[in-house]
Write an enzyme that holds these catalytic residues in place. Structure first.
Site, short mmCIF file in Angstrom:
data_model
loop_
_atom_site.label_atom_id
_atom_site.label_comp_id
_atom_site.label_asym_id
_atom_site.label_seq_id
_atom_site.Cartn_x
_atom_site.Cartn_y
_atom_site.Cartn_z
N LEU A 75 -1.58 8.04 -3.48
CA LEU A 75 -1.08 9.35 -2.79
C LEU A 75 -1.45 9.11 -1.43
O LEU A 75 -1.74 10.41 -0.52
CB LEU A 75 -1.87 10.29 -3.04
CG LEU A 75 -1.77 10.61 -4.77
CD1 LEU A 75 -2.92 11.99 -5.28
CD2 LEU A 75 0.05 11.37 -4.92
N CYS A 76 -2.01 8.02 -0.81
CA CYS A 76 -1.99 7.42 0.34
C CYS A 76 -0.50 7.57 1.33
O CYS A 76 -0.01 7.31 1.33
CB CYS A 76 -2.55 6.31 0.66
SG CYS A 76 -3.78 5.41 1.29
N HIS A 77 -0.51 7.54 2.49
CA HIS A 77 -0.22 8.01 3.59
C HIS A 77 0.42 7.24 4.53
O HIS A 77 -0.46 6.07 4.92
CB HIS A 77 -0.09 9.43 4.32
CG HIS A 77 -0.26 10.55 4.45
ND1 HIS A 77 -1.41 11.18 3.26
CD2 HIS A 77 0.67 11.66 4.25
CE1 HIS A 77 -1.49 12.23 3.13
NE2 HIS A 77 0.01 12.59 3.61
N MET A 113 -8.61 3.52 3.38
CA MET A 113 -8.43 3.43 2.35
C MET A 113 -7.54 2.10 2.71
O MET A 113 -7.86 1.43 1.63
CB MET A 113 -7.40 3.80 1.63
CG MET A 113 -7.97 5.23 1.43
SD MET A 113 -9.55 5.04 -0.06
CE MET A 113 -8.78 4.06 -0.99
N GLU A 114 -7.13 1.92 3.97
CA GLU A 114 -6.83 1.21 4.58
C GLU A 114 -8.10 -0.27 4.48
O GLU A 114 -7.69 -1.57 4.48
CB GLU A 114 -5.98 1.18 6.00
CG GLU A 114 -4.37 1.49 6.03
CD GLU A 114 -4.49 3.10 4.98
OE1 GLU A 114 -5.69 3.22 5.51
OE2 GLU A 114 -3.46 3.62 5.45
N ASP A 128 -10.38 -15.70 -7.56
CA ASP A 128 -9.65 -16.16 -7.56
C ASP A 128 -9.39 -18.06 -6.83
O ASP A 128 -9.29 -18.44 -7.86
CB ASP A 128 -8.31 -15.85 -6.83
CG ASP A 128 -6.49 -16.73 -7.24
OD1 ASP A 128 -6.40 -17.23 -8.70
OD2 ASP A 128 -5.87 -16.88 -6.04
#
Lengths: 158, 158, 158, 158, 158, 158
Positions: A75-77, A113-114, A128
């Site tokens: 739901l992120c723009h 969020m970024e 990893d």
């Protein structure tokens, strides 16, 4: 459910309408860490100084992931980021790699969020690259450190 | 730098050559959590039971992200996953949403990174959906719980 | 138009049917270069030895691009690569960065396009990182050096 | 390492901060070519005129790739392109397919990388479609022809 | 909810475990159409014969989309497609462009979704290219025509 | 071919130049449906009310697909969407799931393709989740219902 903006009145998920919001300058800083055995951390430090640059690879992975946040978080723009930088630093006292990401844009919504996605994918990449020698690493403490801009104003974690 | 398989003798990063490795059944389980205020967790529980399904959205985001692991983690091998499932569970005692992802494939390398990526993106999505009410949430304790298959055999976290 | 396998009898483009072809080991090597001013190349060499690792960033970009070849080249078959490595080397005599990529898989079609894509995107990344000091760089000489496996057998460029 | 803007003072790669730069009109033109045997070029010309449109497929691949430049080139800023066009032309005298891409946007950074990426992926696609008849093709001479807009102003290749 | 395999016993969505299923040959054919005004269809026919090849662009878009099905449809398994072909045909009697896609792989699950996705995105692309002259077009009748292989065997639509 | 804006004078496809167009508010609504057997629709209704939320998964898939429209439709301009919402509703009288998507942005081109793509991928996801019980479902009636903003003004389907 009025408090959760990502759902409408009927409870259906939606991408919040920000059409009316002004495009202003936004900045966010997120942090996190990868905890590992001292011998593993020693490998990281050796590699960074000479060759086998674990932190350089993780930094790049985090930067690229920040640009794909809206592809990953439903739901992120989508936002045209104007800055992404990531700092990774071995912390021998705590036995961790400390990660800090800074993101910025001029847009109608924030870039928290970024920044959090950049930290998360940088941490996954550290994992990893070192997992062949240490499967017990733990990624943690991923949180927002700072947020500036927008209607809700400045937030700084205590 | 012999211990770090993701670098060659000169220290250059590469995608490890697994051409000679047999395709065998691989499985991995990863876990993590999102710590939040009790009021925030109460919103999650209310939504899941009725409408505004935070955990349902996060579960789907995690499943989709598992399929894109090789796009995000630079030196990860692309693998056709044969199973992805994610369990998200509110833990009121600890004030967390607990996340567990299970991945499987039949291939020449393991699926640990896919499970860890699923947990990470599910956690980011939980954060995204609740950040308007709680900016102090912390994503943490992301680690490998179990790994089966491959030459290095079974690993289970203590 | 019998010679062009990517078109059917009516001239329509299609992804060639390889359903009947056996999955065998395939390997490819591609090469290319970025020509630049001596002062620019000196910056590359300085950075690689110390800090500001242009070639390390380009190497990673090429590896990641190899995994996305089928997303970029319309009629390419998706293939689970089992190996990608990229060598970048300053050639002061010719005033170039020389790039060589090696790819491998076990599958029904070859990995030439993956190797050529790795070289191309590594070259584009070298360009991107140096363009502020030298806009006249030229990417060139991108070609297949070697191909092994499959019905058409081994090919080695003269 | 002051000259390389993609690295910070410590030599770490970052996405340059363009938050302060004004969004202005930007345009770029890039060029490149694919050299091939005369018989191969004859197939291209035949196909374009009638059926089996190699150049049409390559043009589309280049346009789509331009839109994904920031996904491929690690430190590139994401930009909403407002124009992409690609011209592909058989040059029988030189035995090449000549490629020219034009890109434009209104934004804080230029679109050179988008034009160069469009040319590169169009060239890779030409190669892919013709490789069954000619493995000796060479992609080359990929360079910036023109750049307009931004603080550094106009650049035109000699 | 035993009938819906994409949910577990608790109702949570998951990617069905196909680890135990044998990799066998699978094939699917899907069909659909875009209904439009006769004048619009005339433009399509004119363009396909000469220049402005709407159907050629749509065909390529559908082929590329088939390869990204698992990225778009959340619970779809990633599969290395071994064949994708798309036929687009103007039907002047019905005032439609008729679309048929065929996909194949050797794997543990079917390729129906890949064929349906190819048809859908080809139809969207036809719409996009003609929308400036006809906003009233309708995409419809997208359905599975044929499916072969796998435990559930052959299905052919009546 | 003057009528088809996606082709230049020579018939070559291009991404239309919108550099000169003003960024204004745009909105679009698209609709479509999935027709299925009454028993299948009953499963959907049961799941939505309790567990096994077919429509919730499809809604999310549609929202995420809207953000990737420019990746799927070759000549579509990339646009930072400011709103995406999708309504899915069982229609027992017609034996369908009815889908409606609304998209918005402030930009130089419209968001019709984003709304149509959202509907299409939501419909494909409904199909995917129910195909084990009903292979005869038909996706149809996908059309533009409303479009606002831009030089061509308002369009409302009859």
């Amino acid at each position: 459910m009025a408090d959760l903006t990502h759902f409408d009145a009927s409870g259906a998920a939606h991408m919040v309408d920000v059409s009316e919001k002004a495009a202003t300058f936004r900045r966010a800083v997120a942090r996190g860490s990868v905890r590992m055995a001292p011998e593993t951390l020693a490998l990281v430090t050796a590699g960074t100084a000479a060759k086998g640059d674990v932190l350089g690879v993780a930094r790049l992975a985090g930067i690229m992931a920040a640009k794909r946040t809206a592809d990953l978080v439903p739901l992120c723009h989508p936002l045209p980021l104007t800055k992404v930088s990531i700092d990774l630093r071995p912390d021998h006292e705590n036995g961790t790699v400390e990660i800090e990401a800074t993101t910025a844009t001029t847009g109608p919504t924030g870039v928290e969020m970024e920044a959090l996605t950049a930290v998360s994918v940088a941490a996954l990449t550290v994992y990893d690259m070192l997992k062949a020698v240490d499967r017990g690493m733990v990624i943690g403490n991923i949180r927002l450190a700072l947020k500036e801009g927008g209607k809700s104003g400045r937030y700084e974690a205590k």
